[in-house]
Write an enzyme that holds these catalytic residues in place. Structure first.
Site, PDB file in Angstrom:
ATOM      1  N   ASP A 143      -3.212   9.373 -10.380  1.00 49.87           N
ATOM      2  CA  ASP A 143      -3.472   8.898 -10.920  1.00 49.87           C
ATOM      3  C   ASP A 143      -2.442   8.113 -11.559  1.00 49.87           C
ATOM      4  O   ASP A 143      -1.165   7.098 -11.890  1.00 49.87           O
ATOM      5  CB  ASP A 143      -4.316   9.142 -11.769  1.00 49.87           C
ATOM      6  N   ASN A 163      -2.109  13.335  -2.578  1.00 52.00           N
ATOM      7  CA  ASN A 163      -3.232  13.377  -4.125  1.00 52.00           C
ATOM      8  C   ASN A 163      -3.765  14.976  -3.273  1.00 52.00           C
ATOM      9  O   ASN A 163      -4.132  15.667  -4.332  1.00 52.00           O
ATOM     10  CB  ASN A 163      -4.825  12.918  -3.153  1.00 52.00           C
ATOM     11  N   ASP A 209       0.787  -1.569   0.182  1.00 48.95           N
ATOM     12  CA  ASP A 209       0.280   0.081   0.091  1.00 48.95           C
ATOM     13  C   ASP A 209       0.875   1.231   0.360  1.00 48.95           C
ATOM     14  O   ASP A 209       1.791   1.264   0.713  1.00 48.95           O
ATOM     15  CB  ASP A 209      -1.257   0.164   1.057  1.00 48.95           C
ATOM     16  N   GLU A 213      -5.051   1.837  -3.616  1.00 54.37           N
ATOM     17  CA  GLU A 213      -3.676   1.878  -3.392  1.00 54.37           C
ATOM     18  C   GLU A 213      -3.660   0.943  -2.717  1.00 54.37           C
ATOM     19  O   GLU A 213      -1.989   1.455  -2.310  1.00 54.37           O
ATOM     20  CB  GLU A 213      -3.081   3.435  -3.302  1.00 54.37           C
TER      21      GLU A 213
HETATM   22  N1  LIG Z   1      -5.093   9.683  -7.252  1.00 50.33           N
HETATM   23  C1  LIG Z   1      -5.742   8.408  -7.088  1.00 50.33           C
HETATM   24  N2  LIG Z   1      -5.887   8.291  -5.846  1.00 50.33           N
HETATM   25  C2  LIG Z   1      -6.329   6.925  -4.878  1.00 50.33           C
HETATM   26  C3  LIG Z   1      -6.783   6.002  -6.196  1.00 50.33           C
HETATM   27  N3  LIG Z   1      -7.427   4.888  -5.585  1.00 50.33           N
HETATM   28  C4  LIG Z   1      -7.522   5.379  -4.297  1.00 50.33           C
HETATM   29  N4  LIG Z   1      -6.675   6.890  -3.974  1.00 50.33           N
HETATM   30  C5  LIG Z   1      -6.426   7.672  -2.755  1.00 50.33           C
HETATM   31  O1  LIG Z   1      -5.569   7.084  -1.627  1.00 50.33           O
HETATM   32  C6  LIG Z   1      -5.279   7.622  -0.822  1.00 50.33           C
HETATM   33  C7  LIG Z   1      -5.689   6.528   0.394  1.00 50.33           C
HETATM   34  O2  LIG Z   1      -5.788   7.576   1.744  1.00 50.33           O
HETATM   35  P1  LIG Z   1      -5.601   6.743   3.016  1.00 50.33           P
HETATM   36  O3  LIG Z   1      -6.391   5.303   2.802  1.00 50.33           O
HETATM   37  O4  LIG Z   1      -6.699   7.812   4.026  1.00 50.33           O
HETATM   38  O5  LIG Z   1      -4.012   6.315   2.976  1.00 50.33           O
HETATM   39  P2  LIG Z   1      -2.821   6.856   2.855  1.00 50.33           P
HETATM   40  O6  LIG Z   1      -3.070   8.069   3.693  1.00 50.33           O
HETATM   41  O7  LIG Z   1      -2.046   6.538   1.927  1.00 50.33           O
HETATM   42  O8  LIG Z   1      -1.697   6.609   4.246  1.00 50.33           O
HETATM   43  P3  LIG Z   1      -1.659   4.770   4.871  1.00 50.33           P
HETATM   44  O9  LIG Z   1      -1.725   4.142   3.563  1.00 50.33           O
HETATM   45  O10 LIG Z   1      -1.551   5.107   5.977  1.00 50.33           O
HETATM   46  O11 LIG Z   1      -0.051   5.353   4.157  1.00 50.33           O
HETATM   47  C8  LIG Z   1      -7.683   8.311  -0.965  1.00 50.33           C
HETATM   48  O12 LIG Z   1      -6.601   9.316  -0.780  1.00 50.33           O
HETATM   49  C9  LIG Z   1      -7.251   7.713  -1.713  1.00 50.33           C
HETATM   50  O13 LIG Z   1      -8.630   8.812  -2.501  1.00 50.33           O
HETATM   51  C10 LIG Z   1      -7.072   6.147  -7.584  1.00 50.33           C
HETATM   52  O14 LIG Z   1      -6.856   5.618  -8.683  1.00 50.33           O
HETATM   53  N5  LIG Z   1      -5.992   7.621  -8.024  1.00 50.33           N
END
Ligand SMILES: Nc1nc2c(ncn2[C@@H]2O[C@H](COP(=O)(O)OP(=O)(O)OP(=O)(O)O)[C@@H](O)[C@H]2O)c(=O)[nH]1
Length: 312
Positions: A206, A197, A189, A232
């Site tokens: 993306d 983002n 992850d 992600e």
């Molecule tokens: N650009 C983009 N962002 C995505 C996609 N799928 C998920 N995300 C973003 O990934 C982020 C995941 O956030 P969190 O689950 O809070 O996790 P994190 O900020 O990575 O924090 P940790 O996992 O704890 O390190 C969110 O802002 C989602 O919107 C995608 O297809 N494209």
């Protein structure tokens, strides 16, 4: 029975001959007659119209004039064989042909052997243009392949999607149960991706997701399966690999990603990963264990790989 004089019979015979000629002329399908050596002896108007030639441009020419160069030898040999075959032999095949302007078409050609008035055999061929049908079939095939691809892959990263990936995991578990070869999985992850983002925008996110997954795929073995579980979060199935080897592999992946810079701002992105080796139980239990190990990696400060403390 009515008596017919030789004179009337002769007239009837001539009329029948003219009618036959007119039927061939008016036929909506292409008809040609070729000599034993393969030269055109008769071509009807529909045949000429389909190929774009005048009658005089075809008569006396070898029939392979309307055949793509690469198929000429094969078709000439088939023609010879056909001419030597038995009386009733018929041939029905689909062929690519070339019309006068160079375009390729597809026809169904049905041939019959007849005996001409000189006692020699001839080949009469009837052709039906199936170019449009073939093009439709091809487009349908491509659309089906695309649909099949979309059903099993994630659109952004082109990786296997969750449903297809979990199905593959079940298959690998079955293989493990049958052959006992090691099987490990790694979940990973991206770290703090929400902040990424929020700062640089979703489309930059993306693009980073695409670049990272490409980089990770390049670092994996050909036999590994790379899956986007959602958002992600990703899964790698490593058949034939024990936990220690999986750890070393994921460490290589982790370092490669951390060393790479992304976007015009030259940003770094890291990942956290949890590894588990299969011992028993279901695919979802295995995923739970990998998820817990990944959580530990996050808790321990991110940008690291953790092997699950106990196998499921
Ligand atoms: N650009 C983009 N962002 C995505 C996609 N799928 C998920 N995300 C973003 O990934 C982020 C995941 O956030 P969190 O689950 O809070 O996790 P994190 O900020 O990575 O924090 P940790 O996992 O704890 O390190 C969110 O802002 C989602 O919107 C995608 O297809 N494209």
């Amino acid at each position: 029975m009515k008596e017919i004089s030789p004179d009337q019979l002769y007239q009837l015979f001539n009329r029948s001959k003219r009618n036959t000629e007119n039927v061939i002329k008016a036929a909506p399908i292409g008809i040609c007659i070729t000599t034993p050596s393969g030269h055109f002896e008769m071509v009807n108007p529909a045949y000429c119209e389909f190929y774009g030639y005048q009658q005089e441009e075809l008569l006396g020419q070898h029939f392979t004039q309307v055949v793509p160069e690469e198929n000429r030898a094969v078709l000439a040999a088939l023609h010879e064989e056909f001419m030597q075959g038995n009386e009733n032999q018929e041939l029905r095949q689909e062929w690519d042909v070339v019309i006068k302007n160079g375009e390729r078409r597809t026809v169904i050609a049905e041939a019959a052997r007849i005996e001409a008035d000189d006692g020699e055999p001839r080949k009469v061929t009837f052709i039906i243009d199936i170019t449009q049908r073939k093009q439709l079939e091809e487009r349908l095939k491509q659309a089906n392949e695309r649909l099949d691809h979309l059903a099993h892959h994630d659109e952004l990263t082109e990786l296997l999607n969750r449903r297809a990936g979990l199905q593959r995991l079940d298959e690998e578990i079955k293989r493990f149960k049958r052959y006992g070869t090691p099987l490990s999985i790694a979940m990973y992850d991206l770290d703090d991706f929400k902040a990424f983002n929020d700062t640089y925008g979703h489309s930059a996110g993306d693009s980073v997701l695409q670049q990272i997954t490409t980089l990770v795929s390049e670092r994996l073995r050909d036999t590994d399966l790379h899956i986007r579980l959602g958002g992600e979060e990703f899964l790698i199935i490593m058949p034939g690999v024990n936990a220690e080897e999986a750890y070393q592999g994921m460490e290589r992946v982790r370092k490669s990603v951390a060393q790479q810079s992304f976007t015009e701002h030259q940003l770094t992105v890291t990942l956290s990963s949890g590894i588990v080796s299969y011992a028993e139980g279901s695919g979802s239990r295995l995923l739970d264990h990998a998820d817990k190990a990944m959580y530990q990696a996050k808790q321990a400060g991110r940008n690291r790989v953790v092997i699950a403390s106990s196998s499921p």
